[in-house]
Design an enzyme around this catalytic site. Structure first.
Site, PDB file in Angstrom:
ATOM      1  N   ARG A 118       0.891  -1.222  -0.164  1.00 21.89           N
ATOM      2  CA  ARG A 118      -0.052   0.049  -0.026  1.00 21.89           C
ATOM      3  C   ARG A 118       0.866   1.217   0.032  1.00 21.89           C
ATOM      4  NH1 ARG A 118      -2.561   4.226   0.053  1.00 21.89           N
ATOM      5  NH2 ARG A 118      -4.390   4.673   0.951  1.00 21.89           N
ATOM      6  N   GLU A 142     -11.814   4.690  -4.407  1.00 27.43           N
ATOM      7  CA  GLU A 142     -11.977   3.081  -4.404  1.00 27.43           C
ATOM      8  C   GLU A 142     -12.627   2.596  -5.531  1.00 27.43           C
ATOM      9  OE1 GLU A 142     -11.437  -0.105  -3.180  1.00 27.43           O
ATOM     10  OE2 GLU A 142     -11.427   1.075  -1.427  1.00 27.43           O
ATOM     11  N   ARG A 156      -1.048  -5.250   4.661  1.00 29.55           N
ATOM     12  CA  ARG A 156      -0.310  -4.771   3.563  1.00 29.55           C
ATOM     13  C   ARG A 156       0.831  -4.068   4.174  1.00 29.55           C
ATOM     14  NH1 ARG A 156      -5.307  -1.358   0.822  1.00 29.55           N
ATOM     15  NH2 ARG A 156      -4.904  -0.609   3.002  1.00 29.55           N
TER      16      ARG A 156
END
Length: 376
Positions: free
Chosen positions: A62, A70, A113
């Site tokens: 990330r 999104e 992540r």
């Protein structure tokens, strides 16, 4: 005893080193990352997330200090410019390209992540995303090492009106406000002008109500959470300006609704008055027509009566002439008989004694009566 302490000490040191080599994120044990790492891109997930491979493992990364709309959350609709952000990152980081990862204080998030800045040479891809207007600078404490360059890139995009800051990209909030203003202005300008059908005012009212509904919905959106999309790209002052613009639109539309209602009422009254006058005029014309027809009927009857009277008079005159002609013919017949000398009184006539004028004799000539002489 010293050797035992030495063994125990060695185990403690080894355990400490092993613990230092591990971090826990979302319940999963990760290998600690220290210093820049060279990795190979294996996938672009969305506008701010990629998969890379290094040290023989594929890891999800990330990008730090940048947030893009999104596009992959099944519980959310695809947000404005999310596909474009993903496509941009794919163009910047094609599969197989090598990148350099640099980390901040916290190296994993709650979704397991890896958190990193991604470099292509000296280019900070995190900042490049914001510079194109596809992402917004943000800080999730304690990681803020790369926030300044990303924020600087975002300010450049805002100043240039790119991406999420554009007023000509239909899905952005500034563009939605501009579109609402244009729609409202066009709708207000279509106010029907009398004389017009009442249905025109009703149709215009529907258009105004539709524009008002859109303005209310946009107002609700602008009153939402400014920490998430679609308001996240906006500064506080920008948001305030947009809210005021939408409020102005609502005021204009409400005034237009009132004006349209008043105009419709006035037009309805005008049409009703016009209909009343037309009905009165029709009644007047009907009365005049009835009077004219009555006069014509009276004149016709009078003419018929006059014609009948004249016909009767003509018939009477004709009868009189006929009688006169009959009388004249009889006189002429009498006067055409031969005159004879008046017999003496001793002839045994029954006429008066001493009469010497014309006489009308009875059949057989034995008696006579006096008569006017023809031409006397």
């Amino acid at each position: 005893m010293q050797s035992l302490f030495a063994v125990v000490g060695a185990h403690k040191i080894a355990a400490t080193v092993a613990a230092a080599a591990l971090v826990v994120g979302a319940g999963v044990v990760h290998e600690a990352v220290s210093g820049p790492v060279t990795a190979t891109v294996t996938k672009v997930v969305d506008g701010d997330t990629i998969d890379v491979r290094y040290d023989g493992e594929t890891r999800r990364v990330r990008l730090l200090n940048v947030d893009t709309p999104e596009s992959v959350d099944p519980a959310k609709p695809v947000e404005c410019l999310a596909p474009e952000a993903t496509q941009y990152l794919k163009s910047r980081l094609p599969i197989g390209i090598e990148v350099r990862l640099e980390h901040d204080e916290e190296k994993y998030d709650r979704y397991d992540r890896e958190l990193a800045a991604v470099f292509l040479g000296d280019d900070l891809v995190n900042a490049d995303i914001a510079r194109e207007g596809f992402g917004v600078a943000l800080v999730v404490e304690p990681n803020k090492r790369f926030y300044p360059p990303v924020r600087q890139a975002q300010d450049a995009a805002r100043g240039a009106g790119r991406g999420l800051h554009a007023s000509d990209v239909a899905c952005t909030v500034p563009a939605q406000v501009a579109a609402l203003e244009q729609t409202a202005a066009d709708t207000v300008a279509e106010q029907p002008v009398a004389p017009a059908e009442l249905t025109a005012f009703d149709s215009h009212s529907g258009e105004l109500v539709a524009a008002l509904t859109a303005a209310r919905a946009l107002g609700v959106l602008l009153d939402g959470d400014s920490r998430i999309f679609p308001l996240l790209p906006l500064t506080g002052s920008e948001l305030t300006v947009l809210q005021r613009r939408v409020q102005d639109v609502r005021l204009d539309l409400n005034a237009a609704v009132t004006a349209n209602d008043s105009a419709r009422t006035a037009e309805q009254q005008r049409q009703e008055e016009e209909a009343r006058r037309a009905a009165e005029e029709a009644a007047r014309q009907a009365a005049e027509e009835a009077a004219r027809q009555a006069a014509e009927e009276a004149a016709r009857q009078a003419a018929e009566q006059e014609a009948a009277r004249k016909s009767a008079e003509d018939a009477a005159a004709a009868a009189a002439r006929a009688r006169s002609q009959s009388s004249g013919s009889s006189s002429r017949t009498s006067s055409s008989a031969p005159r004879t000398a008046a017999p003496s009184q001793t002839s045994g006539s029954s006429g008066p004694s001493g009469y010497t004028g014309c006489r009308s004799y009875a059949p057989g000539g034995k008696s006579w009566t006096p008569m006017p002489c023809p031409g006397s």
